[in-house]
Scaffold this motif. Structure first.
Motif, mmCIF file in Angstrom:
data_model
loop_
_atom_site.group_PDB
_atom_site.id
_atom_site.type_symbol
_atom_site.label_atom_id
_atom_site.label_comp_id
_atom_site.label_asym_id
_atom_site.label_seq_id
_atom_site.Cartn_x
_atom_site.Cartn_y
_atom_site.Cartn_z
ATOM 1 N N GLU A 1 50.705 29.029 40.008
ATOM 2 C CA GLU A 1 50.774 30.067 41.031
ATOM 3 C C GLU A 1 49.527 29.974 41.899
ATOM 4 O OE1 GLU A 1 51.826 34.026 39.499
ATOM 5 O OE2 GLU A 1 52.234 32.969 37.617
ATOM 6 N N MET A 2 49.734 30.052 43.201
ATOM 7 C CA MET A 2 48.624 29.983 44.137
ATOM 8 C C MET A 2 48.476 31.310 44.861
ATOM 9 S SD MET A 2 47.369 26.981 43.731
ATOM 10 C CE MET A 2 46.168 27.110 45.041
ATOM 11 N N TYR A 3 47.226 31.701 45.006
ATOM 12 C CA TYR A 3 46.876 32.890 45.758
ATOM 13 C C TYR A 3 45.791 32.490 46.744
ATOM 14 C CZ TYR A 3 49.464 35.372 42.197
ATOM 15 O OH TYR A 3 50.461 35.796 41.371
ATOM 16 N N TYR A 4 45.706 33.240 47.816
ATOM 17 C CA TYR A 4 44.721 32.930 48.846
ATOM 18 C C TYR A 4 43.928 34.189 49.158
ATOM 19 C CZ TYR A 4 47.515 28.785 49.021
ATOM 20 O OH TYR A 4 48.177 27.630 48.648
ATOM 21 N N GLN A 5 42.647 34.116 48.893
ATOM 22 C CA GLN A 5 41.759 35.253 49.129
ATOM 23 C C GLN A 5 41.113 35.093 50.493
ATOM 24 O OE1 GLN A 5 38.952 35.927 45.988
ATOM 25 N NE2 GLN A 5 37.564 37.020 47.318
ATOM 26 N N ILE B 1 47.584 31.354 36.233
ATOM 27 C CA ILE B 1 48.688 31.217 35.285
ATOM 28 C C ILE B 1 48.928 32.622 34.749
ATOM 29 C CG2 ILE B 1 49.529 30.155 33.152
ATOM 30 C CD1 ILE B 1 47.563 27.846 33.660
ATOM 31 N N ASN B 2 49.805 33.346 35.412
ATOM 32 C CA ASN B 2 50.071 34.733 35.029
ATOM 33 C C ASN B 2 51.171 34.844 33.988
ATOM 34 O OD1 ASN B 2 48.122 35.944 36.702
ATOM 35 N ND2 ASN B 2 49.463 35.656 38.469
ATOM 36 N N GLU B 3 52.069 33.864 33.981
ATOM 37 C CA GLU B 3 53.172 33.894 33.026
ATOM 38 C C GLU B 3 53.151 32.629 32.193
ATOM 39 O OE1 GLU B 3 56.969 34.898 34.707
ATOM 40 O OE2 GLU B 3 56.033 36.228 36.175
ATOM 41 N N SER B 4 53.109 32.839 30.889
ATOM 42 C CA SER B 4 53.163 31.725 29.942
ATOM 43 C C SER B 4 53.644 32.285 28.609
ATOM 44 C CB SER B 4 51.778 31.077 29.782
ATOM 45 O OG SER B 4 50.968 31.820 28.895
ATOM 46 N N PRO C 1 41.364 31.906 34.384
ATOM 47 C CA PRO C 1 40.638 30.686 34.764
ATOM 48 C C PRO C 1 39.461 30.380 33.838
ATOM 49 C CG PRO C 1 41.169 31.947 36.713
ATOM 50 C CD PRO C 1 41.540 32.807 35.538
ATOM 51 N N SER C 2 38.800 31.413 33.354
ATOM 52 C CA SER C 2 37.666 31.186 32.448
ATOM 53 C C SER C 2 38.111 30.522 31.148
ATOM 54 C CB SER C 2 36.947 32.500 32.143
ATOM 55 O OG SER C 2 37.837 33.420 31.531
ATOM 56 N N GLU C 3 39.402 30.628 30.821
ATOM 57 C CA GLU C 3 39.948 29.958 29.637
ATOM 58 C C GLU C 3 40.492 28.574 29.974
ATOM 59 O OE1 GLU C 3 42.126 32.553 26.475
ATOM 60 O OE2 GLU C 3 42.689 33.322 28.459
ATOM 61 N N PHE C 4 41.343 28.496 31.020
ATOM 62 C CA PHE C 4 42.046 27.236 31.232
ATOM 63 C C PHE C 4 41.238 26.183 31.982
ATOM 64 C CE2 PHE C 4 43.903 29.596 34.954
ATOM 65 C CZ PHE C 4 43.601 28.711 35.964
ATOM 66 N N ILE C 5 40.302 26.570 32.832
ATOM 67 C CA ILE C 5 39.558 25.562 33.590
ATOM 68 C C ILE C 5 38.685 24.697 32.675
ATOM 69 C CG2 ILE C 5 37.763 25.195 35.354
ATOM 70 C CD1 ILE C 5 39.130 27.436 36.969
#
Length: 160
Positions: free
Chosen positions: A44-48, A67-70, A77-81
């Motif tokens: 999922e992409m968001y643009y700030q 990744i909002n749905e899994s 991001p602090s987990e997956f990056i």
């Protein structure tokens, strides 16, 4: 009958072992989710948008992958990056993100919505790739996106 004695040190070691086991299990699950998301390019992409108070308009936007749905719920991001960087998945993930950003910019331009630039974060791992320039320019050219509309930024972990 004497009561059993509790050994606090043993209990602490057991709790630590359980946390380590869960951590390894969760990490493996996150790797699997990242691979699945990469395979179907479903990040999922968001643009700030970044607004200039001085000039009174939007200057650029920061692209943010989520990744909002899994199967295990939202993954931050602090987990997956860090896991993506450690496994090398970050390289292909970044190219998918860049492709999505190019498509987003093109949709804005098609609707005559002015866009200064969209910023894309690149991990330090990315910069060790010998074909980085070719792949980045290839994605931008394939999408026919103005190169000036893309800004590449170092992630915070690159500078740490």
């Amino acid at each position: 009958m004497p009561s059993p004695r509790l050994n606090p040190g043993s209990m602490v070691r057991s709790v630590i072992a359980i946390k380590q086991c869960w951590g390894a299990e969760k990490k493996g699950e996150i790797v699997r989710i990242l691979k699945d998301k990469l395979a179907d390019q479903s990040f999922e992409m968001y643009y700030q948008p970044i607004y200039s108070v001085k000039e009174g308009d939007f200057k650029f936007a920061e692209s943010l992958m989520r990744i909002n749905e899994s199967p295990i719920g939202p993954i931050y991001p602090s987990e997956f990056i860090p896991i993506a960087e450690e496994t090398g998945l970050i390289i292909d993930i970044t190219y998918v993100i860049l492709d999505k950003v190019c498509k987003f910019i093109n949709r804005l331009l098609d609707k005559e919505i002015p866009v200064g630039s969209i910023h894309v974060n690149f991990s330090g791992v990315q910069f060790s790739q010998p074909d980085l320039q070719e792949r980045v320019l290839g994605i931008i050219k394939r999408n026919k996106t103005p190169a000036s509309a893309i800004k590449i930024e170092f992630t915070e972990s690159t500078l740490a």
